[in-house]
Design an enzyme around this catalytic site. Structure first.
Site, PDB file in Angstrom:
ATOM      1  N   GLU A  81     -51.651  36.329 -16.821  1.00 30.12           N
ATOM      2  CA  GLU A  81     -53.161  35.748 -17.558  1.00 30.12           C
ATOM      3  C   GLU A  81     -54.089  36.869 -17.131  1.00 30.12           C
ATOM      4  O   GLU A  81     -55.228  36.208 -17.523  1.00 30.12           O
ATOM      5  CB  GLU A  81     -52.832  34.359 -18.237  1.00 30.12           C
ATOM      6  CG  GLU A  81     -53.059  33.666 -16.593  1.00 30.12           C
ATOM      7  CD  GLU A  81     -52.077  33.558 -15.865  1.00 30.12           C
ATOM      8  OE1 GLU A  81     -50.925  34.360 -15.502  1.00 30.12           O
ATOM      9  OE2 GLU A  81     -52.466  32.919 -14.198  1.00 30.12           O
ATOM     10  N   HIS A 139     -49.883  37.052 -11.820  1.00 28.52           N
ATOM     11  CA  HIS A 139     -50.004  36.119 -13.235  1.00 28.52           C
ATOM     12  C   HIS A 139     -50.086  37.506 -14.167  1.00 28.52           C
ATOM     13  O   HIS A 139     -51.567  37.824 -13.828  1.00 28.52           O
ATOM     14  CB  HIS A 139     -51.882  35.961 -12.934  1.00 28.52           C
ATOM     15  CG  HIS A 139     -51.404  34.713 -11.494  1.00 28.52           C
ATOM     16  ND1 HIS A 139     -51.477  33.053 -12.150  1.00 28.52           N
ATOM     17  CD2 HIS A 139     -50.807  34.966 -10.686  1.00 28.52           C
ATOM     18  CE1 HIS A 139     -51.295  32.875 -10.972  1.00 28.52           C
ATOM     19  NE2 HIS A 139     -51.203  33.376  -9.712  1.00 28.52           N
ATOM     20  N   CYS A 178     -45.507  32.226 -10.971  1.00 24.94           N
ATOM     21  CA  CYS A 178     -46.464  31.765  -9.920  1.00 24.94           C
ATOM     22  C   CYS A 178     -46.091  31.505  -8.990  1.00 24.94           C
ATOM     23  O   CYS A 178     -44.249  31.016  -8.656  1.00 24.94           O
ATOM     24  CB  CYS A 178     -47.952  32.140  -9.645  1.00 24.94           C
ATOM     25  SG  CYS A 178     -48.700  31.964  -8.253  1.00 24.94           S
TER      26      CYS A 178
END
Lengths: 206, 257
Positions: free
Chosen positions: A189, A187, A81
């Site tokens: 994650e 993202h 990001c």
């Protein structure tokens, strides 16, 4: 050891949680140059304003050690990001210079070029297109999608540095990279099995 | 074709997962951690969790529960309930939530929204707005789990929270909550037209086509539902469920204009 660079910008725990989930048990969060210098891999997360991110990175005193480790010693680094945008030369969001490790700039979504009426930020899931020869995308499930939250996107000078693209109003660079340096706008994650596979590939092949 | 976020919204009361009708008659659904695990396996787009008893009991957010939930959620997670300080926000985000949801605090202390936006970015500051028609038939923002009327028209309050720096609004229709009557399109359109930030529509979803309608007609940017994703049907037998990607694609995304 993998070090998630802590420069007080954004949420690092979820990156660590996912790395542990995919078997990277030695992922630590650190802002200590002496720890970072020992890392065999680095992750540079981050959310928020470009200038704030660069200033925090400078304040943390990590720029020199990162330059040495990443540029000279070719330690693999994954920017996420804002962390990806910081790899570029700079952003229309602010006036600070970026790390400039990849020949690319970060620009605001140009809504005049959108082919449909969309709000920015781009917040949500998008399908991505990538070259599966790139190790980062090895064994990636079909119709891979990732979670994005951003107003600005990266643009590479060289098409070859644009590793993965997505569409929001128009096609943009969802990930950039050159050799050991990679940045993804989305993202991983927060992106289920797709993010897990990408993280697994980063720890396995880089 | 356009992807929109389709979000299960889960309510926690005294530690357990519940579902309401018109913000009343809370029915026990099960263990929240277990529900989040199931939703994670079903690869949901995002999940919103609101502890509706925290403010009522004058209690702080339950950090250990948030941490446990975040450990199971490899997707965007937003959390609300009892948040009154910047420090709580910091802890909740650190534990792995993506966004915090403010309701009472946004009405009492709008500055907190601004502070969250300044420190953590506007994308992490979500305000939920509960709306009901009053006895004159006017839409009004309600507080205290829908029990107390405020003087705000929803559009007016939505603009205020946008100016304060909120990145997103979760707009709940109390009258439609848990009713399976479809979204209140008029309310959703009024608010979506009034602000530039994304509006997440909640309240009344009975089928996937309701989501299409509230985006195409109501102007919502994302959609959320409770009953639809925790019950098997209108008979309200508990069954955590979420459509598969192909179904979302055919029934929703391909119909979004």
């Amino acid at each position: 050891m993998l070090v998630i660079i802590d420069y007080k910008v954004g949420n690092l725990t979820s990156v660590q949680k996912m790395l542990k989930k995919v078997g990277c048990s030695d992922a630590v969060i650190s802002s200590d140059p002496e720890v970072i210098v020992k890392a065999s891999k680095l992750v540079l997360p981050g959310v928020g304003h470009f200038d704030y991110g660069m200033k925090q990175l400078k304040l943390s005193g990590l720029i020199d050690v990162l330059n040495t480790q990443v540029v000279e010693h070719k330690i693999p680094i994954l920017g996420i990001c804002l962390g990806a945008q910081l790899l570029t030369r700079g952003s229309e969001e602010g006036s600070e210079k970026g790390l400039g490790w990849i020949e690319a700039d970060t620009i605001l979504f140009d809504q005049s070029k959108f082919d449909q009426k969309l709000k920015i930020p781009h917040m949500g899931w998008s399908n991505v297109n990538f070259n599966s020869d790139i190790p980062l995308f090895k064994d990636m499930p079909l119709a891979s999608r990732f979670y994005f939250v951003h107003k600005y996107h990266m643009v590479c000078d060289e098409g070859a540095d644009n590793l993965v693209s997505a569409k929001y109003g128009y096609k943009f660079a969802a990930g950039i990279g050159k050799n050991n340096i990679i940045g993804v706008q989305f993202h991983p994650e927060k992106s289920h099995k797709f993010g897990m596979q990408l993280m697994r590939n980063f720890i396995t092949y880089y | 074709m356009r992807r929109i976020r389709v979000i299960p919204i889960l309510l926690i009361q005294k530690g357990g997962l519940v579902k309401s009708i018109n913000f009343k008659n809370h029915n026990y659904i099960g263990d929240p951690i277990n529900a989040v695990k199931i939703f994670n396996d079903k690869e949901v787009d995002e999940i919103a969790i609101i502890d509706i008893s925290a403010t009522k009991e004058n209690r702080e957010p339950n950090i250990s529960q948030i941490s446990e939930i975040a450990g199971e959620a490899f997707m965007p997670l937003s959390y609300g309930g009892g948040i009154t300080t910047l420090n709580q926000v910091k802890t909740i985000l650190y534990e792995g939530a993506e966004k915090v949801i403010l309701n009472t605090s946004a009405l009492d202390n709008l500055r907190l929204v601004t502070q969250i936006a300044e420190q953590f970015g506007s994308q992490s500051a979500v305000v939920s707005i509960d709306v009901k028609k009053d006895w004159l038939g006017k839409y009004r923002v309600y507080r205290n789990n829908g029990k107390k009327k405020t003087s705000f028209a929803p559009e007016t309050f939505a603009k205020k929270v946008e100016e304060a720096g909120a990145g997103e609004i979760i707009l709940m229709s109390i009258d439609r909550d848990g009713t399976y009557k479809g979204f209140d399109l008029e309310l959703m359109k009024n608010v979506s037209d009034a602000v530039n930030i994304p509006v997440v529509a909640v309240g009344g979803a009975s089928q996937l086509n309701d989501f299409v309608e509230v985006v195409n007609v109501g102007g919502a940017s994302a959609v959320a539902a409770g009953s639809l994703f925790v019950y098997a049907s209108e008979q309200r037998g508990v069954m955590i469920n979420y459509p598969k990607q192909a179904r979302l694609m055919n029934a929703i995304f391909e119909k979004i204009i």
